[in-house]
Design an enzyme around this catalytic site. Structure first.
Site, PDB file in Angstrom:
ATOM      1  N   CYS B 121       1.669  21.665  -4.525  1.00 35.52           N
ATOM      2  CA  CYS B 121       1.050  22.933  -4.162  1.00 35.52           C
ATOM      3  C   CYS B 121      -0.446  22.884  -4.414  1.00 35.52           C
ATOM      4  CB  CYS B 121       1.667  24.073  -4.973  1.00 35.52           C
ATOM      5  SG  CYS B 121       3.444  24.189  -4.758  1.00 35.52           S
ATOM      6  N   GLU B 124      -4.301  26.823  -0.353  1.00 34.19           N
ATOM      7  CA  GLU B 124      -4.114  28.260  -0.429  1.00 34.19           C
ATOM      8  C   GLU B 124      -4.615  28.863   0.871  1.00 34.19           C
ATOM      9  OE1 GLU B 124      -6.093  29.584  -3.959  1.00 34.19           O
ATOM     10  OE2 GLU B 124      -4.792  28.374  -5.263  1.00 34.19           O
ATOM     11  N   GLY B 128      -8.422  24.968   1.904  1.00 31.45           N
ATOM     12  CA  GLY B 128      -7.587  23.817   2.197  1.00 31.45           C
ATOM     13  C   GLY B 128      -8.225  22.581   1.621  1.00 31.45           C
ATOM     14  N   SER B 129      -9.064  21.963   2.430  1.00 26.85           N
ATOM     15  CA  SER B 129      -9.717  20.751   1.975  1.00 26.85           C
ATOM     16  C   SER B 129     -10.673  21.011   0.805  1.00 26.85           C
ATOM     17  CB  SER B 129     -10.471  20.094   3.127  1.00 26.85           C
ATOM     18  OG  SER B 129      -9.548  19.590   4.071  1.00 26.85           O
ATOM     19  N   THR B 155       4.841  22.158   2.132  1.00 26.23           N
ATOM     20  CA  THR B 155       6.007  21.436   2.655  1.00 26.23           C
ATOM     21  C   THR B 155       7.035  21.321   1.540  1.00 26.23           C
ATOM     22  OG1 THR B 155       4.528  20.171   4.056  1.00 26.23           O
ATOM     23  CG2 THR B 155       6.763  19.338   3.798  1.00 26.23           C
ATOM     24  N   ASP B 237      -5.306  10.019  -2.368  1.00 27.76           N
ATOM     25  CA  ASP B 237      -5.822   8.696  -2.003  1.00 27.76           C
ATOM     26  C   ASP B 237      -4.665   7.717  -1.740  1.00 27.76           C
ATOM     27  OD1 ASP B 237      -8.442   9.378  -2.101  1.00 27.76           O
ATOM     28  OD2 ASP B 237      -8.819   8.595  -4.121  1.00 27.76           O
ATOM     29  N   ARG B 240      -1.855   9.529   1.390  1.00 28.36           N
ATOM     30  CA  ARG B 240      -2.424   9.473   2.720  1.00 28.36           C
ATOM     31  C   ARG B 240      -1.891   8.284   3.505  1.00 28.36           C
ATOM     32  NH1 ARG B 240      -7.749  10.668   0.528  1.00 28.36           N
ATOM     33  NH2 ARG B 240      -7.413  12.856   0.968  1.00 28.36           N
ATOM     34  N   GLN B 276      -2.222  -0.848  37.494  1.00 27.51           N
ATOM     35  CA  GLN B 276      -3.096  -1.213  36.376  1.00 27.51           C
ATOM     36  C   GLN B 276      -3.509   0.014  35.553  1.00 27.51           C
ATOM     37  OE1 GLN B 276      -6.834  -3.331  37.205  1.00 27.51           O
ATOM     38  NE2 GLN B 276      -5.769  -5.129  36.401  1.00 27.51           N
ATOM     39  N   GLU B 360      -3.061  16.555   4.306  1.00 28.23           N
ATOM     40  CA  GLU B 360      -3.480  15.571   3.297  1.00 28.23           C
ATOM     41  C   GLU B 360      -4.941  15.164   3.479  1.00 28.23           C
ATOM     42  OE1 GLU B 360      -0.915  12.874   1.622  1.00 28.23           O
ATOM     43  OE2 GLU B 360       0.919  13.880   2.254  1.00 28.23           O
TER      44      GLU B 360
END
Lengths: 318, 376, 251
Positions: B121, B124, B128-129, B155, B237, B240, B276, B360
């Site tokens: 969690c 909010e 976000g980021s 999620t 990190d 991801r 093509q 993420e």
């Protein structure tokens, strides 16, 4: 010489017997010698008289121990006769029974095995055969390095032989059935309406698109009855318990190559195609025009099986 | 250099592929249409051991690495990116524990995550980021922590056994005051609202999770006061890479569906695969797929070998999800009008994988991460 | 009781088959354990789960890549494995002679063999193996139960199905319907790492000389007419019957 072990049902030769003669004659041209046939079980004498018409020296043993088929019992008989008669090649039909004991005969005779072949040839010293591999997608050619050879011959492939001008002799052979470690407890006939899937010249196979077990009795069985066909089923259908496993056509079921194959409400997964893609004429009925089955079909109807099949039955009866 | 997978990795990949294509793929379209959360299949995946594989052996897990997660993620993503998200989001609760948990905390929380889902969690409604702007509060009262606040787009929120919640402590400011708190799924005061109307990944359970005077022991805090944000960033990190892996699955599916369709669809008397214009699309998809897989596996290898991996995982996530998005778009183009309809699976790929560019850490954030390391 | 399950690794059924020259070219193809062999591994495990004291030995004769299939069987539940590694291609009869020696050395009383190989389309290995061993075999088995020192098995025959009783030792060839093979689990995949996978060579089990050799492989696809009728059911059915009777001249 060449030894055939044809199959018969209570004295009536199976269709594959005349195909064995055709292959036998091809080999005889190169290997020389006579063609002999060994008929086993109740009715063998009558079947022997029948096969002799094709210029074959026929031997029969009516011993009841040959029925029902047991691989070790038939292995013993075929190997004994082959040794006794000095066979360079032993030919059996590639029925379930034939596929089951031909390898054993090969081991016992220290012979090569050509399995489920569609074509044979010989140069006198070796025998070559063609067969399907990789789920019937590839045709493989292989040769024995020497003789003798045991061959199981795919059914419904070669042209049946015509009778010969001079019939062969018919004689009983003293070949009692050997003991077997297999005790048959019970038997059940397949539900294919009397026509065996392996031998049928027309097969009607139903898939999931038939809708239900009831759909088989309402659509597939009447169509099969109209054209004297055996009934087949897809893996999805037998998995769902709508039909017995014995009815399954495909990689894990039976491989068939009838004159006409009618696919009803089945999409045509690779595993299914491998069991039927060598059929001479393929007909498909499916509501999805993009179903893979249409790619291998000669004729197809894009439509609802519930509407198309009853119409076909009506027309074919007329 | 060795590009061979170990025999066990090959087996894991084979199992994941078999499970994904036999159990997930045939049901994915229906789950998508009905927004069905596939609880039974999540259970089946957990029973096969496909869930939370990174939990160390000494705590009842399998102790597998990021590369194994990437292998599984690609296969699940191939069948349904939404389903893959359920599994990879769970890992977001495992990694903080692994990174910052004490032996006592691991003993307490890992067993429940061996077969139970986790949820992380962080986001909010208003941030976000920009994780530093979060509002959810943790107060220290005696031996307890009291959590209050609302987390958004979580999620597995509502279907998990364990939450890892990022909060700020009331008196501290900015990053320094953040804490990472483990909250059991059934703790009194935790409630959720399932969010409806997602564009894609509609089978994953996404919720607004509300913490109302939720009390947990002080010993549920991972690390110390002020470590929360750091733990969250370190977690992302790593995780991801699983987003990159799922994206690979989507891209591979887009390619497979396109090849299949191009071979069978005829135009002007020949299969369109003879054209093509179509061939180039397929070739571009393949190039994108293979190069992003290399980067993804490389980033996973860095993690598994305890090397610095923040930049590599940012590149993998950003590249793989961009590649997958464009592969899905091109797959629709190859399918023409059919591609726009949900009778074919390609439009779902596009709707699903759009999220991979967002969650993420948006791809914009990934680019910032990479650019900053260049201009330091 | 020791049970041997014979394994083979074959191209995935979905893989498209190509030829290069007059041989099948398997480069780039994905290989899997032959689906028919999975039934044997599963059945052996079920016998154990049913209370029988069994050791399950996976046995494979083939190139290095077969290892993957062997590891799958160990992950599913085989106790250990013997891989007779060779790049030589043996026909079914010479394979049977080598494998029979291995079965004898293991002292197995029950052997499972896949009913039909998905690469060579061959059903010969099971019967040939039984013959070399001097054992009975039951092929195309769909149901199996231990009954003292014997097995009762239901299998497909030309005319339908048959239930037989066979005293052990015996060879059973497996097919779809026998059981539903399980997935390996991740924990079991990891545990399988510690199980024994012994390497051996054909020479360890006596030399067998191939009695046939491959001379060519070709993909011959019969060209199909692909005539489709669609639209009204009555009209398309009529068109189909006309085509079958007047054009194809069948039925």
């Amino acid at each position: 010489m060449i030894l055939l072990v044809p199959e018969h049902a209570a004295g009536t030769l199976r269709g594959s017997a005349r195909e064995l003669v055709t292959a036998g004659r091809t080999l005889q041209a190169a290997l020389g010698g006579e063609i002999h046939a060994l008929l086993l079980g109740p009715g063998a004498a009558a079947a022997a008289a029948e096969i002799a018409k094709y210029g074959v020296q026929a031997h029969h043993s009516e011993d009841a121990g040959y029925e029902p088929f047991k691989a070790q019992v038939w292995t013993h008989a075929a190997a004994e006769a082959a040794t006794m008669l000095g066979a360079k090649a032993v030919l059996v039909p590639a029925s379930r029974s034939g596929l089951s004991y031909a390898p054993r005969v090969a081991v016992r005779l220290n012979a090569a095995l050509l399995e489920d072949v569609i074509e044979v040839d010989s140069d006198g010293a070796t025998v070559g055969g063609k067969r399907f591999t990789y789920l019937s997608r590839v045709t493989e050619s292989s040769r024995t390095t020497a003789l003798p050879v045991v061959i199981s011959l795919k059914v419904n492939v070669l042209a049946p032989a015509e009778a010969a001008a001079a019939p062969g002799a018919v004689a009983a052979i003293d070949l009692p059935a050997a003991a077997s470690g297999v005790e048959v407890l019970s038997q059940a006939k397949a539900s294919t309406g009397g026509v065996s899937l392996d031998e049928a010249s027309v097969v009607v196979t139903g898939g999931r698109g038939v809708g239900s077990p009831e759909g088989f009795t309402r659509l597939v069985e009447p169509l099969a009855a109209t054209v004297n066909a055996a009934v087949g089923a897809t893996r999805a259908v037998v998995d769902a318990g709508w039909r017995p496993y014995a009815d399954q056509v495909g990689q894990t079921g039976k491989t068939v190559a009838p004159n006409v194959y009618i696919a009803v409400g089945l999409s045509g997964a690779v595993q299914h195609l491998s069991g039927m893609n060598r059929s001479k004429t393929i007909v498909a009925i499916n509501k999805d025009k993009d179903a893979p089955i249409f790619k291998v079909a000669d004729y197809g109807v894009v439509g609802d099986v519930n509407e198309v099949v009853p119409e076909l039955v009506k027309l074919l009866k007329g | 250099m060795n590009f061979d997978l170990t025999p066990e990795q090959k087996e894991i990949q084979r199992l994941a592929r078999q499970f994904a294509t036999e159990q997930i793929l045939p049901r994915a379209a229906e789950w998508d249409r009905n927004e069905t959360y596939p609880a039974e299949m999540v259970q089946a995946a957990a029973d096969l051991g496909l869930l939370n594989i990174g939990i160390p052996e000494e705590y009842g897990g399998l102790g597998l690495g990021m590369l194994e997660e990437a292998l599984i993620g690609e296969e699940l993503g191939y069948a349904c990116m939404g389903f893959d998200t359920i599994i990879l989001a769970s890992d977001l609760a495992v990694v903080p524990l692994k990174l910052a948990g004490t032996d006592e905390q691991k003993k307490r929380f890992f067993p429940g995550l061996v077969k139970g889902l986790g949820a992380f969690c962080l986001s909010e409604a208003d941030n976000g980021s920009d994780a530093a702007a979060m509002k959810t509060k943790a107060e220290f009262v005696g031996d307890e922590i009291v959590v209050n606040g609302t987390k958004m787009w979580i999620t597995n929120g509502g279907v998990c056994s364990t939450y890892v919640v990022l909060c700020r402590t009331e008196h501290a400011q900015g990053h320094l005051g953040t804490v990472c708190v483990v909250v059991p799924g059934d703790a009194p005061g935790v409630s959720h609202n399932k969010l409806h109307g997602k564009m894609g990944q509609r089978c994953s359970y996404t919720a607004e999770v509300i913490f109302e005077n939720v009390r947990v022991p002080k010993s549920n805090m991972l690390g110390g006061i002020g470590d929360g944000f750091k733990i969250a960033m370190k977690t992302l990190d790593r995780t991801r890479i699983t987003v990159a892996a799922g994206s690979l699955g989507v891209a591979r599916r887009a390619l497979d569906e396109s090849v299949k369709y191009a071979r069978t669809r005829h135009a002007f008397g020949a299969p369109i695969s003879n054209l093509q214009a179509i061939q180039f699309k397929l070739a571009d998809m393949k190039m994108g797929l293979d190069t992003s897989r290399l980067q993804t596996h490389y980033a996973a290898w860095l993690v598994d070998n305890d090397r610095p991996h923040a930049q590599a995982s940012a590149i993998a996530k950003c590249r793989a999800s961009d590649v997958a998005f464009s592969a899905a778009a091109e797959a629709i183009q190859v399918h023409g009008g059919y591609g726009y309809m949900n009778d074919f699976p390609v439009e779902k790929l596009l709707r699903d994988v759009k999220l991979n560019q967002i969650y993420e850490g948006t791809n914009e954030i990934q680019r910032v991460v990479v650019a900053r390391s260049l201009l330091r | 009781m020791k049970i041997c399950t014979i394994l083979k690794q074959v191209p995935d059924a979905e893989a498209s088959i190509r030829t290069s020259g007059d041989r099948v070219d398997l480069s780039g193809v994905t290989f899997v354990m032959d689906g028919m062999d999975e039934y044997g591994v599963e059945e052996a495990i079920r016998l154990r789960e049913g209370g029988a004291q069994v050791e399950i030995v996976a046995l494979a004769l083939g190139p290095k890549r077969f290892e993957d299939a062997i590891r799958t069987s160990l992950a599913i539940g085989a106790d250990r494995a013997v891989h007779i590694e060779t790049d030589e291609t043996y026909d079914a009869i010479s394979q049977a002679r080598i494998l029979a020696e291995a079965v004898k050395k293991e002292g197995a009383e029950l052997v499972f063999v896949g009913g039909k190989e998905a690469d060579w389309d061959s059903a010969a290995l099971g019967p040939a193996l039984a013959e070399v061993l001097g054992w009975p075999h039951v092929d195309w088995t769909t149901k199996l139960a231990l009954s003292g020192a014997a097995v009762e098995a239901t299998h497909d025959t030309d005319s339908g199905t048959e239930t037989v009783k066979v005293a052990l030792p015996a060879v059973i060839t497996t097919q779809q319907g026998l059981n539903e093979p399980r997935y390996p689990t991740l924990p079991n995949i990891m545990k399988a790492k510690r199980k024994e996978l012994r390497k051996a060579q054909p020479a360890d089990y006596g030399a067998a000389t191939a009695l046939t050799r491959l001379t060519g492989e070709a993909i011959q696809v019969k060209t199909r007419l692909n005539k489709l009728f669609s639209g009204d059911a009555v009209e398309s059915a009529t068109a189909l019957v006309n085509a079958l009777r007047n054009e194809a001249k069948v039925l």
